[in-house]
Design a protein around this motif. Structure first.
Motif, PDB file in Angstrom:
ATOM      1  N   TYR A 212      14.790  -0.890  56.074  1.00 13.32           N
ATOM      2  CA  TYR A 212      15.089  -0.395  54.731  1.00 13.32           C
ATOM      3  C   TYR A 212      14.525  -1.325  53.666  1.00 13.32           C
ATOM      4  CZ  TYR A 212      18.412   2.549  57.227  1.00 13.32           C
ATOM      5  OH  TYR A 212      18.982   3.442  58.092  1.00 13.32           O
ATOM      6  N   LEU A 213      13.685  -0.772  52.807  1.00 11.03           N
ATOM      7  CA  LEU A 213      13.168  -1.520  51.658  1.00 11.03           C
ATOM      8  C   LEU A 213      14.256  -1.587  50.593  1.00 11.03           C
ATOM      9  CD1 LEU A 213      10.928  -2.849  49.960  1.00 11.03           C
ATOM     10  CD2 LEU A 213      10.253  -0.533  49.232  1.00 11.03           C
ATOM     11  N   LEU A 214      14.605  -2.814  50.181  1.00 10.66           N
ATOM     12  CA  LEU A 214      15.624  -3.011  49.164  1.00 10.66           C
ATOM     13  C   LEU A 214      14.959  -3.258  47.817  1.00 10.66           C
ATOM     14  CD1 LEU A 214      18.052  -5.424  51.080  1.00 10.66           C
ATOM     15  CD2 LEU A 214      18.096  -2.919  51.003  1.00 10.66           C
ATOM     16  N   VAL A 215      15.471  -2.628  46.782  1.00  8.63           N
ATOM     17  CA  VAL A 215      14.955  -2.827  45.432  1.00  8.63           C
ATOM     18  C   VAL A 215      16.106  -3.272  44.541  1.00  8.63           C
ATOM     19  CG1 VAL A 215      13.081  -1.168  45.703  1.00  8.63           C
ATOM     20  CG2 VAL A 215      15.297  -0.392  44.833  1.00  8.63           C
ATOM     21  N   GLY A 216      15.762  -3.991  43.481  1.00  7.88           N
ATOM     22  CA  GLY A 216      16.778  -4.512  42.577  1.00  7.88           C
ATOM     23  C   GLY A 216      16.855  -3.697  41.307  1.00  7.88           C
ATOM     24  N   LEU A 217      18.060  -3.246  40.953  1.00  9.85           N
ATOM     25  CA  LEU A 217      18.227  -2.543  39.692  1.00  9.85           C
ATOM     26  C   LEU A 217      17.865  -3.498  38.558  1.00  9.85           C
ATOM     27  CD1 LEU A 217      21.574  -0.564  40.197  1.00  9.85           C
ATOM     28  CD2 LEU A 217      19.226   0.149  40.653  1.00  9.85           C
ATOM     29  N   SER A 218      16.931  -3.100  37.723  1.00  9.21           N
ATOM     30  CA  SER A 218      16.441  -3.990  36.671  1.00  9.21           C
ATOM     31  C   SER A 218      15.629  -3.185  35.672  1.00  9.21           C
ATOM     32  CB  SER A 218      15.568  -5.101  37.264  1.00  9.21           C
ATOM     33  OG  SER A 218      14.298  -4.590  37.624  1.00  9.21           O
ATOM     34  N   SER A 219      15.189  -3.888  34.638  1.00 13.70           N
ATOM     35  CA  SER A 219      14.257  -3.297  33.673  1.00 13.70           C
ATOM     36  C   SER A 219      12.911  -3.992  33.747  1.00 13.70           C
ATOM     37  CB  SER A 219      14.830  -3.394  32.251  1.00 13.70           C
ATOM     38  OG  SER A 219      15.993  -2.621  32.122  1.00 13.70           O
ATOM     39  N   GLY A 220      12.579  -4.515  34.919  1.00 12.76           N
ATOM     40  CA  GLY A 220      11.293  -5.158  35.120  1.00 12.76           C
ATOM     41  C   GLY A 220      11.386  -6.618  35.506  1.00 12.76           C
ATOM     42  N   GLU A 221      12.588  -7.228  35.457  1.00 20.90           N
ATOM     43  CA  GLU A 221      12.725  -8.624  35.831  1.00 20.90           C
ATOM     44  C   GLU A 221      12.454  -8.793  37.317  1.00 20.90           C
ATOM     45  OE1 GLU A 221      15.019  -7.122  32.654  1.00 20.90           O
ATOM     46  OE2 GLU A 221      15.562  -6.916  34.755  1.00 20.90           O
ATOM     47  N   SER A 222      11.875  -9.956  37.687  1.00 19.33           N
ATOM     48  CA  SER A 222      11.512 -10.131  39.095  1.00 19.33           C
ATOM     49  C   SER A 222      11.637 -11.564  39.586  1.00 19.33           C
ATOM     50  CB  SER A 222      10.065  -9.658  39.313  1.00 19.33           C
ATOM     51  OG  SER A 222       9.170 -10.452  38.544  1.00 19.33           O
ATOM     52  N   ASP A 223      12.125 -12.476  38.775  1.00 16.46           N
ATOM     53  CA  ASP A 223      12.121 -13.897  39.134  1.00 16.46           C
ATOM     54  C   ASP A 223      13.378 -14.268  39.910  1.00 16.46           C
ATOM     55  OD1 ASP A 223      11.554 -16.524  39.370  1.00 16.46           O
ATOM     56  OD2 ASP A 223      11.682 -17.023  37.234  1.00 16.46           O
ATOM     57  N   MET A 224      13.207 -14.621  41.181  1.00 15.29           N
ATOM     58  CA  MET A 224      14.326 -15.096  42.003  1.00 15.29           C
ATOM     59  C   MET A 224      14.290 -16.607  42.210  1.00 15.29           C
ATOM     60  SD  MET A 224      15.229 -12.337  44.926  1.00 15.29           S
ATOM     61  CE  MET A 224      15.799 -10.675  44.538  1.00 15.29           C
ATOM     62  N   GLY A 225      13.264 -17.279  41.735  1.00 20.99           N
ATOM     63  CA  GLY A 225      13.254 -18.731  41.776  1.00 20.99           C
ATOM     64  C   GLY A 225      12.914 -19.330  43.119  1.00 20.99           C
ATOM     65  N   LYS A 226      13.247 -20.618  43.269  1.00 20.56           N
ATOM     66  CA  LYS A 226      12.862 -21.394  44.450  1.00 20.56           C
ATOM     67  C   LYS A 226      13.844 -21.168  45.589  1.00 20.56           C
ATOM     68  CE  LYS A 226      10.483 -24.985  41.789  1.00 20.56           C
ATOM     69  NZ  LYS A 226      10.385 -26.436  41.490  1.00 20.56           N
ATOM     70  N   GLN A 227      13.810 -19.965  46.125  1.00 22.97           N
ATOM     71  CA  GLN A 227      14.667 -19.636  47.253  1.00 22.97           C
ATOM     72  C   GLN A 227      13.903 -19.802  48.559  1.00 22.97           C
ATOM     73  OE1 GLN A 227      17.625 -19.312  46.536  1.00 22.97           O
ATOM     74  NE2 GLN A 227      17.962 -18.176  44.655  1.00 22.97           N
ATOM     75  N   ASP A 228      14.644 -20.037  49.636  1.00 27.47           N
ATOM     76  CA  ASP A 228      14.051 -20.198  50.956  1.00 27.47           C
ATOM     77  C   ASP A 228      13.755 -18.821  51.535  1.00 27.47           C
ATOM     78  OD1 ASP A 228      13.327 -20.789  53.527  1.00 27.47           O
ATOM     79  OD2 ASP A 228      14.984 -22.168  53.908  1.00 27.47           O
ATOM     80  N   VAL A 229      12.461 -18.511  51.739  1.00 22.52           N
ATOM     81  CA  VAL A 229      12.085 -17.187  52.242  1.00 22.52           C
ATOM     82  C   VAL A 229      11.878 -17.183  53.752  1.00 22.52           C
ATOM     83  CG1 VAL A 229      11.032 -16.521  50.064  1.00 22.52           C
ATOM     84  CG2 VAL A 229       9.623 -17.597  51.817  1.00 22.52           C
ATOM     85  N   LEU A 230      11.851 -18.361  54.372  1.00 23.18           N
ATOM     86  CA  LEU A 230      11.642 -18.422  55.805  1.00 23.18           C
ATOM     87  C   LEU A 230      12.960 -18.512  56.559  1.00 23.18           C
ATOM     88  CD1 LEU A 230       8.591 -20.862  55.939  1.00 23.18           C
ATOM     89  CD2 LEU A 230       8.594 -18.356  55.993  1.00 23.18           C
ATOM     90  N   GLU A 231      13.882 -19.294  56.042  1.00 25.16           N
ATOM     91  CA  GLU A 231      15.202 -19.436  56.648  1.00 25.16           C
ATOM     92  C   GLU A 231      16.248 -19.382  55.546  1.00 25.16           C
ATOM     93  OE1 GLU A 231      15.380 -22.962  58.951  1.00 25.16           O
ATOM     94  OE2 GLU A 231      13.728 -22.405  60.273  1.00 25.16           O
ATOM     95  N   GLY A 232      17.444 -19.020  55.928  1.00 25.11           N
ATOM     96  CA  GLY A 232      18.536 -19.070  54.969  1.00 25.11           C
ATOM     97  C   GLY A 232      18.577 -17.953  53.965  1.00 25.11           C
ATOM     98  N   LEU A 233      17.994 -16.791  54.279  1.00 24.89           N
ATOM     99  CA  LEU A 233      18.084 -15.659  53.352  1.00 24.89           C
ATOM    100  C   LEU A 233      19.538 -15.287  53.088  1.00 24.89           C
ATOM    101  CD1 LEU A 233      15.250 -13.228  54.555  1.00 24.89           C
ATOM    102  CD2 LEU A 233      15.287 -14.610  52.486  1.00 24.89           C
ATOM    103  N   SER A 234      20.368 -15.404  54.120  1.00 24.78           N
ATOM    104  CA  SER A 234      21.773 -15.033  53.964  1.00 24.78           C
ATOM    105  C   SER A 234      22.547 -16.009  53.088  1.00 24.78           C
ATOM    106  CB  SER A 234      22.439 -14.928  55.347  1.00 24.78           C
ATOM    107  OG  SER A 234      22.346 -16.163  56.039  1.00 24.78           O
ATOM    108  N   ASP A 235      21.920 -17.122  52.704  1.00 26.05           N
ATOM    109  CA  ASP A 235      22.587 -18.067  51.805  1.00 26.05           C
ATOM    110  C   ASP A 235      22.542 -17.604  50.358  1.00 26.05           C
ATOM    111  OD1 ASP A 235      23.171 -19.723  53.929  1.00 26.05           O
ATOM    112  OD2 ASP A 235      21.384 -20.964  53.659  1.00 26.05           O
ATOM    113  N   TRP A 236      21.552 -16.804  50.014  1.00 32.12           N
ATOM    114  CA  TRP A 236      21.434 -16.386  48.611  1.00 32.12           C
ATOM    115  C   TRP A 236      21.321 -14.867  48.434  1.00 32.12           C
ATOM    116  CZ3 TRP A 236      16.618 -14.246  47.138  1.00 32.12           C
ATOM    117  CH2 TRP A 236      15.574 -14.438  48.054  1.00 32.12           C
ATOM    118  N   ILE A 237      21.254 -14.150  49.531  1.00 32.67           N
ATOM    119  CA  ILE A 237      21.345 -12.686  49.491  1.00 32.67           C
ATOM    120  C   ILE A 237      22.594 -12.305  50.285  1.00 32.67           C
ATOM    121  CG2 ILE A 237      20.216 -10.499  49.966  1.00 32.67           C
ATOM    122  CD1 ILE A 237      17.549 -11.871  49.915  1.00 32.67           C
ATOM    123  N   LEU A 238      23.623 -11.837  49.596  1.00 29.24           N
ATOM    124  CA  LEU A 238      24.928 -11.630  50.207  1.00 29.24           C
ATOM    125  C   LEU A 238      25.304 -10.154  50.198  1.00 29.24           C
ATOM    126  CD1 LEU A 238      26.818 -14.570  48.446  1.00 29.24           C
ATOM    127  CD2 LEU A 238      25.703 -14.596  50.686  1.00 29.24           C
TER     128      LEU A 238
END
Length: 457
Positions: A212-238
């Motif tokens: 499932y492709l997840l999308v974020g409700l927004s008006s065009g914002e896209s900055d999630m910052g310095k998050q870990d994309v290889l490990e620890g996704l469950s630490d900041w996506i809950l």
């Protein structure tokens, strides 16, 4: 048809963002139409010319197939996927259809047929479980094979790879009525980089939960910052907890000849403080519906009610969190000033300007509530349509003003169920300046959203 899809969000009036953030161009719109048309005819494929009839299950969609050459009826049932469940579950029920086939002058039933169930690349071998008629099947490493044999009908007539990620679970046997094959596969969060090798787009990534492709409700914002994309996704996506789903409300007033909804319309902007308004009744599945829905966050020591009903919230002390803006809250700016939406982190530790006490509607109606500022007792959230659509905090100067019908009506709101709701697959993702509500793209209608996010920068 392509033009219809091009009207879907993200915002078609911003062509650059429309292109860079992963929205559909006309070419992709046409491809999308073709893809959707295949959902009904590309679930099963048959392989011809083998030693035994062979069926491939390519998509996991609840359905029933009369497989004539295999001389069975296959019923597929997929369990609803939830962001709170770490497994994807599907069951296949087999029933003999020999009599039906013989009526159509097919050959007599063969002794066996092969069922190949696709094992998608988004799952993993660790934690995967397969059973045949309740009997557990060992899950080997990719490339290994295993054999399960038993008497008569249960015999598997050839070795078969049971589980290879990106391959198939293959079962060859003489099927009988009510045979059950159960498959439970791990499902989790992952990201995929945008298919663009230019350096300036190297940080753009999509977020997925299994297929499932997840999308974020927004008006065009896209900055999630310095998050870990290889490990620890469950630490900041809950995942959104179950109890959040039952605390969504909308507040309305009958004023100026129509029903108006308390709304944070256009409150998705980064770094902006937006005034709350009373907006016209929105259509479901739109930004306006999402922005007229709030989650009650209870700040007192009592347990949250199972469902946010008027009777259960009277007397409670709450924050109002906008549905499409997780971790933001409504706050007041003092007497005579408008209500605004502010980031939760900006709220003082005691939360004085964002905390409201729910009381019975001052107008005496059995369906209304009033919101009293916890920091300034006697001051209430108020909307006077004569003065416009703005919503502010009003502190009556004297008893005459406090007891006036006009004030009591303007400070009372009908309490109702939220216009928008969380999909069973719903997450909150912490960004640099705001958090995002992530839901499957397929669940949205006319809301605007972001597909690709700047992650890791």
């Amino acid at each position: 048809m392509g033009q219809v899809l091009l009207m879907f969000p993200p915002r078609p009036d911003q062509r650059e963002a429309f292109r860079l953030l992963g929205s559909l161009t006309f070419f992709y719109a046409v491809a999308a139409i073709e893809s959707f048309s295949k959902l009904g005819d590309s679930i099963y494929f048959e392989e011809e010319g083998g030693a035994a009839p062979t069926l491939y299950v390519i998509q996991f969609i609840s359905s029933t197939l009369n497989w004539r050459s295999g001389q069975i009826t296959l019923q597929q049932n997929t369990q609803e996927v939830s962001s709170l469940d770490s497994h994807f579950r599907v069951q296949f029920t087999v029933a003999s259809v020999n009599k039906v086939i013989q009526q159509h002058e097919f050959k007599s039933p063969s002794t066996s047929s092969t069922l190949n169930i696709r094992v998608p690349i988004w799952t993993s071998k660790s934690g995967a479980v397969a059973t045949i008629n309740g009997q557990s099947v060992a899950v080997p490493s990719p490339g290994e094979t295993a054999v399960m044999t038993s008497d008569s009908q249960e015999e598997l007539v050839q070795p078969f790879p049971l589980m290879m990620v990106g391959n198939v679970l293959s079962i060859t046997k003489a099927w009988s009525s009510n045979d059950l094959v159960n498959l439970s596969m791990p499902i989790g969060l992952r990201t995929e980089a945008i298919q663009d090798d230019r350096p300036e787009f190297s940080s753009l990534r999509a977020v997925l939960f299994g297929p499932y492709l997840l999308v974020g409700l927004s008006s065009g914002e896209s900055d999630m910052g310095k998050q870990d994309v290889l490990e620890g996704l469950s630490d900041w996506i809950l995942p959104v907890p179950d109890d959040h789903r039952l605390q969504l409300v909308s507040l309305t007033q009958e004023s100026c000849g129509g029903t108006k909804f308390l709304s944070g319309l256009n409150a998705s902007g980064i770094g902006a403080t937006r005034l709350l308004t009373m907006a016209a009744s929105p259509k479901l599945g739109t930004n306006a519906a999402a922005q007229a829905t709030f989650r009650l966050v209870y700040t007192d020591q009592k347990a949250a009610p199972q469902v946010a009903s008027r009777e259960d919230v009277i007397g409670r002390v709450v924050l109002l969190e906008p549905f499409d803006l997780p971790d933001k809250v409504v706050r007041h700016q003092g007497a005579g000033k408008g209500l605004v939406i502010s980031v939760t982190g900006d709220v003082p530790q005691n939360g004085t300007d964002s905390v409201f006490r729910v009381v019975k509607g001052l107008d005496g109606n059995s369906t209304t509530i009033s919101l009293e500022a916890d920091s300034t007792p006697g001051c209430f959230v108020h909307h006077d349509c004569v003065s416009g659509d703005g919503v502010g905090l009003v502190c009556p100067a004297n008893d005459a003003d406090r007891n006036s019908t006009a004030f009591r009506t303007a400070a009372s709101f009908t309490f109702g169920k939220g216009l928008s709701g969380y999909h069973p697959i719903s997450f909150t993702a912490k960004g640099t300046k705001r958090s995002f509500l992530l839901q499957p793209l397929l669940s949205l209608r006319d809301e605007t959203y972001t597909t690709y996010f700047n992650i890791g920068v």
